[in-house]
Every structure is written in structure tokens, then in C-alpha cells.
Design an enzyme around this catalytic site. Structure first.
Site, short mmCIF file in Angstrom:
data_model
loop_
_atom_site.label_atom_id
_atom_site.label_comp_id
_atom_site.label_asym_id
_atom_site.label_seq_id
_atom_site.Cartn_x
_atom_site.Cartn_y
_atom_site.Cartn_z
CB ILE A 1 -59.15 16.84 -36.94
CG1 ILE A 1 -59.00 15.59 -37.83
CG2 ILE A 1 -59.62 18.03 -37.77
CD1 ILE A 1 -60.33 14.99 -38.29
CE LYS A 2 -54.70 24.75 -33.67
NZ LYS A 2 -54.21 25.77 -34.60
#
Length: 281
Positions: free
Chosen positions: A190-191
Site C-alpha cells: 500500500i502506498k
């Protein structure tokens, strides 16, 4: 069959994450998302081959590109560097009201043909077009996972309701919700946004339930130590690293800055000490 798929996903994720479970990834989708003017501060970096060569030489763990730039510059990405291909995007030439949608511009097969180690897509959680992006992500993740490829979600909550209710998209409650939604929709990485403090970012990491959370680097900070401090706090909060674009390619000497970032991420060095060691101070 499941065993083979999960082995493939784990092996490909290890091309980004070192043994410490941390990664520094260079982001190179700005020419499409923001326009070539993002390269104005150091114009030679508008050539993806020039900047990718520099970041790889500096020891970057991974590089993220859109498919067309991968065709142009992926031969600069050495075999020990992870290659992430992002399949969704949008331009700033769109009418402003329609910029809350990321459209699909390529497919899982295209990323695989380009030699991708991971496949990425953006979801603007809370956007009026959330449903379209959820479906896009579901289709990408389902097919990529079937073939043993990890999927990265750029979990970016944004939209008029968020602004109205929470004041800003970086409110930790919103970012935490986006990270949880990313984990629940099947992301392997996840960014997302910085929430302003180590304590609040730790809650984002908790909400992601074990899925690695990486900082989205955002706009360039003129003082390199200021950005190194944010990355240090991300690591202290349990984050798994950072995906950085402008803070790298808008610098005249990105290699020293990358080496300082790697010290902070992989050695947990003090930001000022890391900056001094690489001649940034």
C-alpha cells in the site's frame, strides 16, 4: 495451484523489499499525471533513461513506471531492482471535476510482457468515481494474483465529502480508512499519504493489518533533512519504506539524496547524520 501463486507473489515482492522488509521505490509517473512541467527544476530528468540510470546507480530498491515509459527506459532497470508497472492514471488536462477518476491505460498482460515484478493501480477512496476504481482494482488484482504477481494499491482518499467532513485528505482517520480498504480489497503493498506524525501513521500501519505500508513522497521539500525526518518517522511508526518521485528527480544531485534515504530506511540512521554522511549538509 494456490501454492504456486503465493510462491510467485512472495518471490516477486522480495525483489522490492530487502531482508529487513523495507524498500525505497522511485516513482516515475509524473509526466503523465502532472505534466512535463514537473521536470522543470532539473529539465534533463524529463528523459526517463537519464534519471532511471541515476537512481539505479544510487542503489534504489525498485522503480515504478507507466507502461510506455517502461518500454523506453526499463533496460536501465537492472535485474536486482524491482520493476513496478502502474496500469491506471489520469492527466491534469482533464476538467477538474473529472480528475477524481483514474482510468485504466493498460492491462495485466502488458505489465507482464514488460517484465513487471509487481502491478499497481490507484483507488481514490471517497471519490464520486470510487466504484469504477474499485472494480478496476478488483479485476487487476484477481488476474494478477492468478498469475502469481503482487498487486500494489495507491490508496489515496480524496473527494468533496472528505474535504467537507475531515478538512483534508491527509487526516489520519481518512488515510487509515484508505489503508484498511486497500488491505480488504486484496493489496499486497500500500502506498499512501503522510499523516503528519509518527503516532498517527502507526495507526495507519495497524489498520493495514500486516500489508506493508509505504509513504507517498509528495511535493519536493527544499530542505533534504526535512524529508529524511518524515521518512525516518514512517519507519519508526512501522512503515515499510517510501515511494518517492519529485523529492528525487527535482534535485540536481539525486544520487546523494537516495543514498541518504537508504541509510534512513535500511539502517535506521538519524536523518541529520545520514544527510551529513552523503554530503547534503
Amino acid at each position: 495451484m494456490d501454492a504456486y501463486q503465493s510462491v510467485g507473489i512472495k518471490r516477486r515482492l522480495r525483489r522490492f523489499f530487502r531482508r529487513d522488509g523495507k524498500a525505497l521505490i522511485f516513482a516515475m509517473d509524473h509526466g503523465f499525471e502532472h505534466g512535463p512541467t514537473d521536470f522543470k527544476p532539473v529539465w534533463k530528468h524529463v528523459n526517463p533513461r537519464v534519471i532511471v540510470r541515476k537512481v539505479v546507480r544510487a542503489g534504489i530498491d525498485g522503480v515504478m513506471m507507466l507502461p510506455g515509459i517502461a518500454r523506453i527506459a526499463s533496460d536501465e532497470v537492472k535485474p536486482n531492482v524491482g520493476l513496478m508497472i502502474k496500469l491506471t492514471s489520469k492527466t491534469n488536462l482533464r476538467p477538474e471535476k473529472e480528475r477524481l477518476l483514474q482510468s485504466q491505460l493498460a492491462f495485466v498482460e502488458d505489465a507482464i510482457k514488460l517484465g513487471a515484478d509487481a502491478i499497481a493501480a490507484t483507488v481514490y477512496w471517497g471519490s464520486p468515481a470510487e466504484d469504477v476504481m474499485m472494480r478496476q482494482f478488483a479485476e487487476i488484482a484477481s488476474y494478477a494474483h492468478d498469475l502469481g504477481f503482487p498487486v500494489v494499491q495507491f490508496a489515496y482518499p480524496r473527494g468533496p465529502y472528505i474535504t467537507e467532513k475531515y478538512g483534508k485528505k491527509e487526516d489520519y482517520r481518512v488515510v487509515m480508512y484508505g489503508a484498511r480498504a486497500a488491505a480488504e480489497s486484496g493489496a499486497d503493498m500500500i502506498k499512501t499519504y503522510w499523516t503528519g506524525s509518527k503516532e498517527t501513521f502507526a495507526k495507519v500501519v495497524d489498520a493495514a493489518a500486516g500489508v506493508p505500508v509505504l509513504l507517498s513522497g509528495g511535493a519536493k521539500k527544499e530542505n533534504p533533512v526535512e524529508f529524511l525526518k518524515v521518512v525516518w518517522e514512517v519507519i519508526e511508526a512501522g512503515g515499510s519504506g517510501a515511494v518517492v518521485g519529485r523529492n528525487i528527480f527535482q534535485r540536481e544531485n539525486p544520487e546523494s539524496f537516495i543514498k541518504a534515504l537508504l541509510r534512513v530506511i535500511h539502517r535506521n540512521e538519524d536523518p541529520e547524520e545520514a544527510a551529513k554522511a552523503e554530503g547534503l549538509l
